[in-house]
Design a protein around this motif. Structure first.
Motif, mmCIF file in Angstrom:
data_model
loop_
_atom_site.group_PDB
_atom_site.id
_atom_site.type_symbol
_atom_site.label_atom_id
_atom_site.label_comp_id
_atom_site.label_asym_id
_atom_site.label_seq_id
_atom_site.Cartn_x
_atom_site.Cartn_y
_atom_site.Cartn_z
ATOM 1 N N THR A 15 -61.056 105.828 21.281
ATOM 2 C CA THR A 15 -59.958 105.033 21.847
ATOM 3 C C THR A 15 -60.509 103.860 22.650
ATOM 4 N N THR A 16 -61.566 104.106 23.412
ATOM 5 C CA THR A 16 -62.199 103.039 24.186
ATOM 6 C C THR A 16 -62.741 101.954 23.261
ATOM 7 N N LEU A 17 -63.419 102.362 22.178
ATOM 8 C CA LEU A 17 -63.952 101.383 21.229
ATOM 9 C C LEU A 17 -62.826 100.575 20.580
ATOM 10 N N ILE A 18 -61.762 101.253 20.194
ATOM 11 C CA ILE A 18 -60.618 100.582 19.562
ATOM 12 C C ILE A 18 -59.974 99.602 20.547
ATOM 13 N N ASP A 19 -59.843 100.021 21.814
ATOM 14 C CA ASP A 19 -59.264 99.137 22.837
ATOM 15 C C ASP A 19 -60.116 97.879 23.021
ATOM 16 N N ILE A 20 -61.435 98.039 22.998
ATOM 17 C CA ILE A 20 -62.337 96.883 23.099
ATOM 18 C C ILE A 20 -62.085 95.954 21.914
ATOM 19 N N GLY A 21 -61.947 96.544 20.731
ATOM 20 C CA GLY A 21 -61.678 95.743 19.537
ATOM 21 C C GLY A 21 -60.369 94.994 19.630
ATOM 22 N N LYS A 22 -59.344 95.658 20.162
ATOM 23 C CA LYS A 22 -58.032 95.017 20.286
ATOM 24 C C LYS A 22 -58.059 93.872 21.298
ATOM 25 N N GLU A 23 -58.881 94.014 22.349
ATOM 26 C CA GLU A 23 -59.017 92.951 23.350
ATOM 27 C C GLU A 23 -59.686 91.708 22.768
ATOM 28 N N HIS A 24 -60.515 91.924 21.751
ATOM 29 C CA HIS A 24 -61.324 90.836 21.191
ATOM 30 C C HIS A 24 -61.000 90.597 19.716
ATOM 31 N N ARG A 25 -59.732 90.740 19.350
ATOM 32 C CA ARG A 25 -59.330 90.553 17.952
ATOM 33 C C ARG A 25 -59.832 89.233 17.395
ATOM 34 N N LYS A 26 -60.391 89.330 16.177
ATOM 35 C CA LYS A 26 -60.881 88.162 15.430
ATOM 36 C C LYS A 26 -62.031 87.420 16.109
ATOM 37 N N ASP A 27 -62.641 88.024 17.129
ATOM 38 C CA ASP A 27 -63.845 87.460 17.740
ATOM 39 C C ASP A 27 -65.037 88.163 17.085
ATOM 40 N N ASP A 28 -65.618 87.503 16.085
ATOM 41 C CA ASP A 28 -66.652 88.145 15.274
ATOM 42 C C ASP A 28 -67.870 88.616 16.064
ATOM 43 N N LEU A 29 -68.155 87.968 17.199
ATOM 44 C CA LEU A 29 -69.300 88.406 18.005
ATOM 45 C C LEU A 29 -69.090 89.821 18.544
ATOM 46 N N LYS A 54 -56.046 111.136 13.706
ATOM 47 C CA LYS A 54 -55.235 110.107 14.383
ATOM 48 C C LYS A 54 -56.119 108.924 14.780
ATOM 49 N N ASP A 55 -57.308 109.217 15.257
ATOM 50 C CA ASP A 55 -58.254 108.162 15.641
ATOM 51 C C ASP A 55 -58.757 107.413 14.407
ATOM 52 N N PHE A 56 -58.963 108.139 13.301
ATOM 53 C CA PHE A 56 -59.412 107.485 12.075
ATOM 54 C C PHE A 56 -58.355 106.506 11.576
ATOM 55 N N LEU A 57 -57.081 106.877 11.731
ATOM 56 C CA LEU A 57 -55.995 105.978 11.314
ATOM 57 C C LEU A 57 -56.000 104.706 12.162
ATOM 58 N N GLU A 58 -56.316 104.852 13.446
ATOM 59 C CA GLU A 58 -56.432 103.685 14.336
ATOM 60 C C GLU A 58 -57.605 102.796 13.915
ATOM 61 N N ILE A 59 -58.729 103.437 13.593
ATOM 62 C CA ILE A 59 -59.909 102.689 13.136
ATOM 63 C C ILE A 59 -59.571 101.959 11.835
ATOM 64 N N HIS A 60 -58.889 102.662 10.937
ATOM 65 C CA HIS A 60 -58.491 102.063 9.662
ATOM 66 C C HIS A 60 -57.618 100.826 9.900
ATOM 67 N N ALA A 61 -56.609 100.972 10.747
ATOM 68 C CA ALA A 61 -55.699 99.858 11.041
ATOM 69 C C ALA A 61 -56.462 98.678 11.651
ATOM 70 N N PHE A 62 -57.389 98.987 12.548
ATOM 71 C CA PHE A 62 -58.193 97.933 13.173
ATOM 72 C C PHE A 62 -59.028 97.194 12.130
ATOM 73 N N CYS A 63 -59.703 97.951 11.254
ATOM 74 C CA CYS A 63 -60.550 97.335 10.224
ATOM 75 C C CYS A 63 -59.723 96.502 9.246
ATOM 76 N N VAL A 64 -58.549 96.999 8.874
ATOM 77 C CA VAL A 64 -57.673 96.248 7.977
ATOM 78 C C VAL A 64 -57.272 94.928 8.637
ATOM 79 N N PHE A 65 -56.882 94.988 9.913
ATOM 80 C CA PHE A 65 -56.479 93.778 10.637
ATOM 81 C C PHE A 65 -57.630 92.776 10.684
#
Length: 91
Positions: A15-29, A54-65
Motif C-alpha cells: 500500500t505504501t509503494l502504491i501510494d508513492i506511485g499515485k503521488e508521482h503519477r506519470k513521473d518516470d523517474l 486485493k493488493d495485486f489488483l491495486e498494483i495491476h491498476a497502477f501499472c495499467v494507468f
C-alpha cells in the motif's frame, strides 16, 4: 496470528509503494523503478500469498494507468514482467 501479521505487514508495504506511485503519477523517474520493484516482488516468493490479491489488483491498476499511452520502453517492459508474474494468481 504470526501469519496474519505477516500478511498485514506485506499489505501495508505494498500500500505504501502504491501510494508513492499515485503521488508521482506519470513521473518516470519514480514510476519506472517502482514498476520494476513490483516486477521483482511478484517474481519472488515474497508475495506468494493469495490473501494479497486485493493488493495485486491495486498494483495491476497502477501499472495499467502508467502504461496507458506511455512511450517508455523501459516502463512497458517492466510492466509486462509484472503482468506476467500476476498471471499465477487467481482473479
Amino acid at each position: 496470528s504470526d501469519l496474519k501479521s505477516d500478511h498485514a505487514a506485506k499489505s501495508n508495504f505494498l500500500t505504501t509503494l502504491i501510494d508513492i506511485g499515485k503521488e508521482h503519477r506519470k513521473d518516470d523517474l519514480v514510476t519506472i523503478p517502482l514498476v520494476k520493484t513490483f516486477e521483482i516482488l511478484l517474481a519472488s516468493d515474497y508475495l506468494s500469498e493469495t490473501e494479497l490479491v486485493k493488493d495485486f489488483l491495486e498494483i495491476h491498476a497502477f501499472c495499467v494507468f502508467e502504461c496507458n499511452k506511455s512511450k517508455s520502453i523501459t516502463k512497458l517492459v517492466a510492466a509486462i514482467g509484472a503482468f506476467a508474474n500476476m498471471l499465477t494468481f487467481p482473479d
